[in-house]
Design a protein around this motif. Structure first.
Motif, short mmCIF file in Angstrom:
data_model
loop_
_atom_site.label_atom_id
_atom_site.label_comp_id
_atom_site.label_asym_id
_atom_site.label_seq_id
_atom_site.Cartn_x
_atom_site.Cartn_y
_atom_site.Cartn_z
N SER A 2 -13.95 16.73 -18.99
CA SER A 2 -13.12 17.06 -20.18
C SER A 2 -14.56 17.23 -21.55
O SER A 2 -14.33 16.59 -22.76
CB SER A 2 -11.81 17.24 -20.62
OG SER A 2 -11.24 17.31 -19.57
N CYS B 253 -9.63 14.54 -14.94
CA CYS B 253 -9.84 15.22 -16.15
C CYS B 253 -10.69 14.56 -17.56
O CYS B 253 -10.47 15.65 -17.95
CB CYS B 253 -8.29 15.82 -16.29
SG CYS B 253 -7.74 16.92 -14.85
N LYS B 254 -9.76 13.29 -17.83
CA LYS B 254 -10.53 13.35 -19.28
C LYS B 254 -11.67 12.88 -19.43
O LYS B 254 -12.40 12.87 -20.37
CB LYS B 254 -9.36 11.43 -19.44
CG LYS B 254 -8.13 11.71 -19.74
CD LYS B 254 -7.45 10.21 -20.24
CE LYS B 254 -5.89 10.37 -20.09
NZ LYS B 254 -5.29 9.49 -20.61
N VAL C 72 -6.58 11.72 -10.77
CA VAL C 72 -6.38 13.27 -11.51
C VAL C 72 -7.09 13.50 -13.07
O VAL C 72 -7.39 14.54 -13.26
CB VAL C 72 -5.68 14.19 -10.95
CG1 VAL C 72 -5.48 15.61 -11.74
CG2 VAL C 72 -5.35 14.95 -9.34
N VAL C 73 -5.82 12.87 -13.47
CA VAL C 73 -5.91 12.53 -14.59
C VAL C 73 -7.36 11.97 -15.48
O VAL C 73 -7.66 12.35 -16.55
CB VAL C 73 -5.07 11.35 -15.20
CG1 VAL C 73 -4.48 11.36 -16.77
CG2 VAL C 73 -2.90 12.56 -14.88
N LEU D 101 -10.54 22.50 -17.09
CA LEU D 101 -9.67 21.07 -17.06
C LEU D 101 -8.32 20.93 -17.92
O LEU D 101 -7.21 20.15 -16.78
CB LEU D 101 -10.65 19.59 -16.87
CG LEU D 101 -11.43 19.67 -15.68
CD1 LEU D 101 -12.88 18.86 -16.23
CD2 LEU D 101 -11.00 19.09 -14.31
N LYS D 102 -8.71 20.90 -18.64
CA LYS D 102 -7.08 21.19 -19.65
C LYS D 102 -6.17 21.26 -18.63
O LYS D 102 -4.79 21.29 -19.02
CB LYS D 102 -7.32 21.56 -21.12
CG LYS D 102 -6.39 21.41 -21.92
CD LYS D 102 -6.81 22.10 -23.97
CE LYS D 102 -5.29 22.05 -23.90
NZ LYS D 102 -5.92 22.23 -25.25
N LYS E 213 -5.15 20.49 -15.72
CA LYS E 213 -4.25 18.38 -16.28
C LYS E 213 -2.73 18.94 -16.12
O LYS E 213 -1.60 18.76 -15.31
CB LYS E 213 -4.85 18.05 -16.62
CG LYS E 213 -4.87 17.08 -17.46
CD LYS E 213 -5.54 16.20 -18.48
CE LYS E 213 -4.21 14.84 -18.89
NZ LYS E 213 -4.41 15.08 -20.35
N SER E 214 -3.17 20.54 -17.74
CA SER E 214 -1.37 20.50 -17.85
C SER E 214 -0.61 21.34 -16.64
O SER E 214 0.80 20.51 -16.70
CB SER E 214 -1.54 21.38 -19.13
OG SER E 214 -2.32 22.57 -18.75
N GLN F 284 0.58 18.13 -15.06
CA GLN F 284 1.97 17.47 -14.54
C GLN F 284 3.29 18.07 -14.86
O GLN F 284 4.14 17.45 -14.89
CB GLN F 284 1.09 17.07 -16.01
CG GLN F 284 0.10 15.22 -16.54
CD GLN F 284 -0.47 15.24 -17.74
OE1 GLN F 284 -0.37 16.07 -18.83
NE2 GLN F 284 -0.61 14.58 -17.77
#
Length: 172
Positions: A131, A127-128, A123-124, A73-74, A77-78, A81
């Motif tokens: 995680s 992911c948060k 999405v963010v 997920l990290k 997400k990156s 973004q």
């Protein structure tokens, strides 16, 4: 309960003097130049996002490996973004500059951008929320539902962008 799409949108800065892959020189009042490699780069990002998204399921969820889910997920997400930044700065600003005399198409592009901002927020949040190294039983059930919703939104979006929106990007 986790809300995937809140209906709220954020606006993003629409002007920049320079970005990767552009000369940064202003042509007839423009701040972003055409980049012949941009669409291929954006499509490559899509392939990478899909690959990571699928890994979240196969290497994380199916194995109940919550640390792996958090790690993926990290990365998702990156990567997501970074793609959005590239798309917002290089793609959307260029299109908005190019379409100043075509208000109908310009509005469609702006609507696409707003829709993408809503998806980005979802999405963010996703992911948060997931995680974590440990999931409760409820989170496990919610994860599956939310993962599927995110997947549906991204699949629809990638298809629309590549089939319709990216065709508007050309030297002017």
């Amino acid at each position: 309960m986790f809300r995937i799409f809140s209906g709220k949108s954020r606006t993003t800065p629409q002007d920049s003097n320079s970005s990767p892959g552009t000369s940064g020189t202003q042509v007839q009042g423009r701040t972003i130049s055409y980049d012949p490699t941009l669409i291929m780069a954006l499509k490559s990002d899509h392939h990478e996002l899909i690959r990571i998204y699928q890994q979240i399921w196969s290497e994380g969820y199916e194995r109940q490996d919550f640390r792996k889910i958090a790690e993926l997920l990290k990365a998702f997400k990156s990567t997501f973004q970074a793609h959005l930044i590239k798309e917002n700065v290089s793609f959307y600003v260029y299109l908005e500059q190019s379409l100043t005399n075509d208000s109908h198409t310009l509005q469609i592009v702006k609507d696409f951008r707003t829709d993408m901002n809503d998806i980005a927020n979802a999405v963010v949040q996703f992911c948060k929320r997931y995680s974590r190294d440990v999931f409760t039983r409820e989170m496990l059930l919610d994860f599956k539902r939310d993962y599927e919703k995110i997947g549906e939104a991204l699949t629809r979006r990638v298809s629309l962008e590549e089939r319709e929106l990216y065709t508007l990007y050309h030297p002017s």
